[in-house]
Structure formats: structure tokens, C-alpha cells
Write a protein that holds these residues in place. Structure first.
Motif, short mmCIF file in Angstrom:
data_model
loop_
_atom_site.label_atom_id
_atom_site.label_comp_id
_atom_site.label_asym_id
_atom_site.label_seq_id
_atom_site.Cartn_x
_atom_site.Cartn_y
_atom_site.Cartn_z
N GLU A 291 0.83 -1.21 0.00
CA GLU A 291 0.00 0.00 0.00
C GLU A 291 0.86 1.26 0.00
N LEU A 292 1.87 1.28 0.86
CA LEU A 292 2.73 2.46 0.96
C LEU A 292 3.50 2.70 -0.32
N LEU A 293 4.11 1.63 -0.87
CA LEU A 293 4.95 1.80 -2.04
C LEU A 293 4.13 2.14 -3.27
N TYR A 294 2.96 1.53 -3.43
CA TYR A 294 2.10 1.83 -4.57
C TYR A 294 1.68 3.30 -4.56
N THR A 295 1.24 3.77 -3.41
CA THR A 295 0.82 5.17 -3.30
C THR A 295 1.97 6.11 -3.65
N SER A 296 3.15 5.83 -3.11
CA SER A 296 4.30 6.70 -3.34
C SER A 296 4.75 6.68 -4.79
N LEU A 297 4.84 5.48 -5.39
CA LEU A 297 5.31 5.40 -6.76
C LEU A 297 4.31 6.01 -7.74
N LEU A 298 3.03 5.97 -7.42
CA LEU A 298 2.06 6.67 -8.27
C LEU A 298 2.32 8.17 -8.27
N VAL A 299 2.60 8.71 -7.10
CA VAL A 299 2.90 10.14 -7.01
C VAL A 299 4.18 10.47 -7.78
#
Length: 383
Positions: free
Chosen positions: A265-273
Motif C-alpha cells: 500500500e505504501l509503495l504503490y501510493t508513493s510510486l504513483l505520485v
């Protein structure tokens, strides 16, 4: 006439038809009978409880209402979820976190409106809730995991300080305008995620805890949802999880152990940004040299970004396991098997889909370059 009769008549007129005339007829009945308001709200709580029984969770309902309706409906459904919560059974920390994310009830006053408009909005929301399809009951997996871990599981797994450090590192990576700094911050965050996952596996072994995988749903929002789903799938695979995309409802279900789900969850959100920031800069550069870039450019950019990030995550995961002690490798292997078995029980039938609209060479090259800048390999092995 009883208030229940008024609500029943309004529902018969409006909820099982799709025309505006039917909606107006139902709203008119409710608008002229203020005494029916309490019963109308109670029925709404029943619709919410039915959604829970059909496998939906608070974040899922909020997501579908936000996508299909408007802000007024979002405020209404948030109020219903809060009102129903005290009458619900305990469902675990992930569910509680979703309720907390809704904010405190009544913090934002509703806009002033007439009774007919309010009744119309309520019926529109109830129409949507009534038509929600059944989903896989993820909270049953969470309950099973909690039961297997034992009554003192929460004491053994307090909120980790490491998760706070990971969030802080990713926030800095998203905010910086320097690719090299973002790369270093993201790499460090991935390293901490890996350590967190290994620590949780060791803790389960030492405590002889019969833990089982959990599951969560992560929104995969338009536009370019197909390439975003691919990115999420790559991140899940690299972090010992599996993902299944539900295109019509706009989310992916990710199956894995809690520490790994948090990492995904954390990595997906960050990489999308990070991908969005990089794509905006790439488009600006293309426009400066007189090249028009469209949806195809952005689709190709994100596809290349997902592909390259996935390859780097896979390489980083392989490097981590090669540095682990021999007695831990069977533990991780058994956890991978458990995740696959849980996925197969939740989704006995899945299909593959072909990535569409990836035909812009410049977009692909720019996306691959951006993924290189957002590389996530850990810089030293974990032992």
C-alpha cells in the motif's frame, strides 16, 4: 399513515426503477413527511449493514460512491457508516482504520438544501447501495488470522515505529525535485520494508503463531487504470503478495501477510505520485521541442514505468533472499504457498488481460527513464 408506510411507498416508487420520474415520485413522498426522516435513516443503516454482509468494506463503499455519484452522496454515506458502526460486530484493525479515515462524524456541516433535493439524493444513494454486487468476504480472512494468532496478537504487534519511518521517507521522495534524492529515499524505504517483512516472519516462527494471510482492496483509479493495475501487481509480486484486478469496480484485491500488505500500500501510493510528477515533466519537455503528446504518450509512459519498476523490485527481492539465513528460507517459502492458497480460495477463477494503448515510443522511453530514477533496490543485503 405510518412513517414506515411512507418510506415503503417511496422505495417502491423509486428504488426499483431507474427513471427520473420514479425518483421524483419517491422524493416527493418523503419530502412532505418529515416524520419519516428517522425511519429513512434507519433503512440506510440497514443498506450499509447489507453491504458488509455482501463482502464490502467502508473504503470500498466510499470509493464506489465517490466514483458513481457526487459529494452530497459521499457525505450521506459517510454519515450512515458512522451511524451503523456502533451496532456492528468487531472486524479487526484494518476495518477500524478505514472507519477512522472517514473522519469524525458531523465535522463538516451539510450544505443547506430543500427537503425534496435531500430526499432525491438519499434515494439515489440507496439505489446504488441496493445494486452493489457480492464481493469476496475479506474480513473473514482477517478474523481467521486474528483467531490463529491468539488473543494477545495485538500486544505482540503494536504499531511499528518502522512504518512511521517508511512513510516519512516516501513522503520526502514524493516531495523532492531531485531524482537522485528521490531514488535514495525510496531505496531506503524499500530496505526498511524488507526488514519489516523478515522481522514479522521471524516473530511468527519464534512465537509459534499459526498466522494466515490477510487481504485488502486498493483503489485503482482512472485514468490509465490498466497500467496502474500492472504497477500494483508488480509491487505486490515483489513483496510476497498477489493481486487480482477488478476492472468494473475500480480496485485490486491484494493477498498477503500484514507487514507485506502495508508495504504494498505504501509503495504503490508513493510510486504513483512519483510517476505522475515525472510524467508531467516529461510531457513538458516534449512540448518544448514541438511534439504533441496525448493519452497514448501517457499510457505508454506509465506502462514502461510499471514494467521497469517491476523488474527492479524483482531483482531487489531476489537479492534480499540470497542474503538470508538458510533456516529462514523455508519459512518464507511456506508463507508464499499460504498466500497462493488464500488467493485461490478467494478467486478460484481469474482471467488475464492484454495491456492496451501502449504504442508511443517516446512515452515508453521516458517512462523507463523515470522508473530508473525511482529505483528501489536495497543498497545492502539483509542478513
Amino acid at each position: 399513515m405510518s412513517t414506515s408506510s411512507t418510506v415503503d411507498r417511496a422505495f417502491r416508487a423509486a428504488l426499483y426503477a431507474t427513471t427520473d420520474d420514479a425518483l421524483d415520485a419517491g422524493a416527493s413522498l418523503l419530502a412532505v413527511d418529515p416524520a419519516a426522516d428517522a425511519e429513512l435513516a434507519r433503512r440506510g443503516e440497514e443498506f450499509v449493514a447489507t453491504a458488509w454482509r455482501r463482502g464490502w468494506q467502508p473504503a470500498d463503499v466510499v470509493r464506489i460512491v465517490r466514483r458513481e455519484l457526487e459529494d452530497v452522496h459521499l457525505r450521506l454515506v459517510t454519515g450512515l457508516i458512522h451511524a451503523q458502526a456502533p451496532h456492528d460486530r468487531p472486524r479487526g484493525p484494518r476495518w477500524t482504520a478505514q472507519l477512522d479515515a472517514l473522519g469524525e462524524p458531523g465535522t463538516a456541516p451539510p450544505p443547506r438544501t430543500d427537503r425534496f433535493s435531500h430526499a432525491t439524493a438519499v434515494l439515489e444513494l440507496y439505489r446504488l447501495l441496493l445494486r452493489l454486487p457480492a464481493l469476496e468476504p475479506l474480513d473473514e480472512a482477517a478474523a481467521e488470522a486474528a483467531g490463529a494468532a491468539g488473543p494477545d496478537a495485538r500486544d505482540r504487534r503494536p504499531e511499528s515505529r518502522m512504518l512511521g519511518r517508511i512513510r516519512a521517507l516516501l513522503a520526502k521522495a514524493e516531495a523532492t525535485g531531485f531524482p537522485e534524492e528521490a531514488e535514495a529515499l525510496t531505496a531506503k524505504a524499500q530496505e526498511l520494508m524488507a526488514r519489516h517483512s523478515v522481522d514479522e516472519a521471524l516473530l511468527a516462527v519464534r512465537a509459534h503463531a499459526a498466522t494466515v494471510p490477510g487481504a485488502c482492496r486498493i483503489g485503482v483509479e482512472a485514468p490509465y487504470e490498466q497500467t496502474k493495475a500492472v504497477l500494483l501487481d508488480e509491487i505486490a509480486d515483489a513483496n510476497h503478495c498477489r493481486a487480482v484486478w477488478n476492472e468494473p469496480l475500480g480496485f485490486s484485491t491484494v493477498v498477503g501477510f500484514d507487514a507485506d500488505l502495508e508495504a504494498v500500500e505504501l509503495l504503490y501510493t508513493s510510486l504513483l505520485v512519483q510517476a505522475g510528477t515525472a510524467m508531467t515533466k516529461a510531457e513538458a519537455a516534449q512540448k518544448r521541442v514541438g511534439r504533441k503528446r496525448t493519452k497514448t504518450f501517457r499510457q505508454s509512459f506509465l506502462a514502461a514505468y510499471a514494467h521497469r519498476v517491476g523488474a527492479r523490485l524483482a531483482a531487489a527481492a531476489e537479492g534480499r533472499t540470497s542474503g538470508l539465513s538458510d533456516d529462514l528460507l523455508p519459512v518464507l517459502a511456506s508463507r508464499d504457498v499460504a498466500v497462493t492458497e488464500r488467493l485461490d480460495r478467494l478467486f478460484p477463477e481469474t482471467t488475464t488481460t492484454r495491456l492496451r494503448g501502449v504504442s508511443d515510443v517516446a512515452g515508453w522511453e521516458e517512462g523507463a527513464r523515470a522508473a530508473d530514477n525511482a529505483q528501489v533496490e536495497a543498497r545492502r543485503r539483509l542478513g
